[in-house]
Scaffold this active site. Sequence first.
Site, PDB file in Angstrom:
ATOM      1  N   CYS A  64       0.797  -1.312  -0.131  1.00  0.00           N
ATOM      2  CA  CYS A  64      -0.064  -0.056   0.031  1.00  0.00           C
ATOM      3  C   CYS A  64       0.883   1.432  -0.068  1.00  0.00           C
ATOM      4  CB  CYS A  64      -0.961   0.227   1.048  1.00  0.00           C
ATOM      5  SG  CYS A  64      -2.084  -1.527   1.175  1.00  0.00           S
ATOM      6  N   PHE A  68      -9.118  -6.545  -0.920  1.00  0.00           N
ATOM      7  CA  PHE A  68      -8.599  -6.028  -1.949  1.00  0.00           C
ATOM      8  C   PHE A  68      -9.447  -6.086  -3.355  1.00  0.00           C
ATOM      9  CE2 PHE A  68      -4.473  -7.503  -0.206  1.00  0.00           C
ATOM     10  CZ  PHE A  68      -4.294  -6.337   0.492  1.00  0.00           C
ATOM     11  N   HIS A 120      -4.722   6.520   3.382  1.00  0.00           N
ATOM     12  CA  HIS A 120      -4.778   5.172   2.601  1.00  0.00           C
ATOM     13  C   HIS A 120      -5.950   4.353   3.392  1.00  0.00           C
ATOM     14  CE1 HIS A 120      -4.138   1.748   0.193  1.00  0.00           C
ATOM     15  NE2 HIS A 120      -4.005   1.191   1.485  1.00  0.00           N
ATOM     16  N   ASN A 165      -9.824  -2.034  -1.244  1.00  0.00           N
ATOM     17  CA  ASN A 165      -8.525  -1.505  -1.030  1.00  0.00           C
ATOM     18  C   ASN A 165      -7.869  -1.965  -2.414  1.00  0.00           C
ATOM     19  OD1 ASN A 165      -5.578  -1.311  -0.637  1.00  0.00           O
ATOM     20  ND2 ASN A 165      -5.736  -2.318   1.513  1.00  0.00           N
TER      21      ASN A 165
END
Length: 403
Positions: A171, A222, A315, A348
């Site tokens: 990330c 994800f 994030h 994500n």
Amino acid sequence: MGAAAQPATVLNELRRAQRADGPAAVLAIGTAVPANCVRQDDFTDWYFRVTKSDHLTELKAKMKRMCDKSGIKKRYFHHTEEMIGGHPELLDRAAPSLGARLRISADAVPELAAAAAERAIAEWGRQAADITHLVVTTNSGGNEPGADLRLARLLGLRPTVRRTLLYLHGCSASFIAIRLAKDIAENNRGARVLVACAHSTILPFGAPDEAQLDALVAMAIFGDGAGAAIVGADPTNPVERPIFHIASSSQATLPGTEHAVAINLGEGGVRYRMSAEVPELVRSNIERCLVDSLAPLGQAAASGCGWNGPFWAVHPGSRPLLDSYEAALGLETGKLAASRRVLSEYGNMLAATIIFVLHEMRRRRQDGEKEGEESQWGIMSTLGPGLTIETIVLQASGDRNDG
């Protein structure tokens, strides 16, 4: 002495001539996702069906609870049910599958990155050939020549473009890339750096396994996506319009936390290790890291409102991580609204995600929404393997309509 000093004087003058006059700034942003969209409400059934795992009823119920609590509404994927069906080695842990995964990613990653980059270039207003440097990040690859060269060809960049390719930084890769772009732009007069972050989750994709709950978490949060940003200093008016000036960047690694977040590439693809203690590590350490990161700026970024003064581009690794930032820093409800919306709409997407957050933050500023209206200074933050905390301080353009 005079003769000896002359070369140094020439070098100093040359050095000054090479440097930009002003700070680096984000001049344009572009994002892209694949066409295949799966709603989070449907993901558990979809995932267990395509992996032929419906018989694992307890594990399926566990994933369903993860998805329900994730704060995610939908995600996008390059892989489809048909693609998975055509590659049975992806579901067989005894069969080496890395080669197949890398071949799929070799096409998916640069094409997705190109879609985001084309949007950034169109917004920028200059020609793709004016890009002088290219920085590409991905967790979905391991080849050289890699996605950077393929992307340069897809975009029609000059053969002289200076390329940098970053693999497996998780990330935090976009923060590393933006930090690098800042240094390039400020130390090479006229440089225009295209940062492109793209990921395809085909590398970690696999059948559910009770012994690998980290893999189950990865499957639950994800998604695939790409983000691109053009970074440069001394913008050319009226074509180039800064969105965010990049004031500083910093990195801090928490001692003794190597076990907390890790990325490993093996015969079965990529495996992510994400300890359940990460949210608590954030709560215990994030404020100290931020204080250290902002100290060199003095009072420049201070607003008198504590941590609620700046705007925040965090994030969105997961819902618990965002909750940890809020709890540790005492952030008001809504300060992380941009991050939460991106998590909800896309999941994500690893390094690409923060580009989506900047895009959302810019939209909110243009629309006059609260998070952008009150703050000139902002803080970007993320976690990376290590456990590493990355921080970038931004100054928003004075005119909300710039960029």
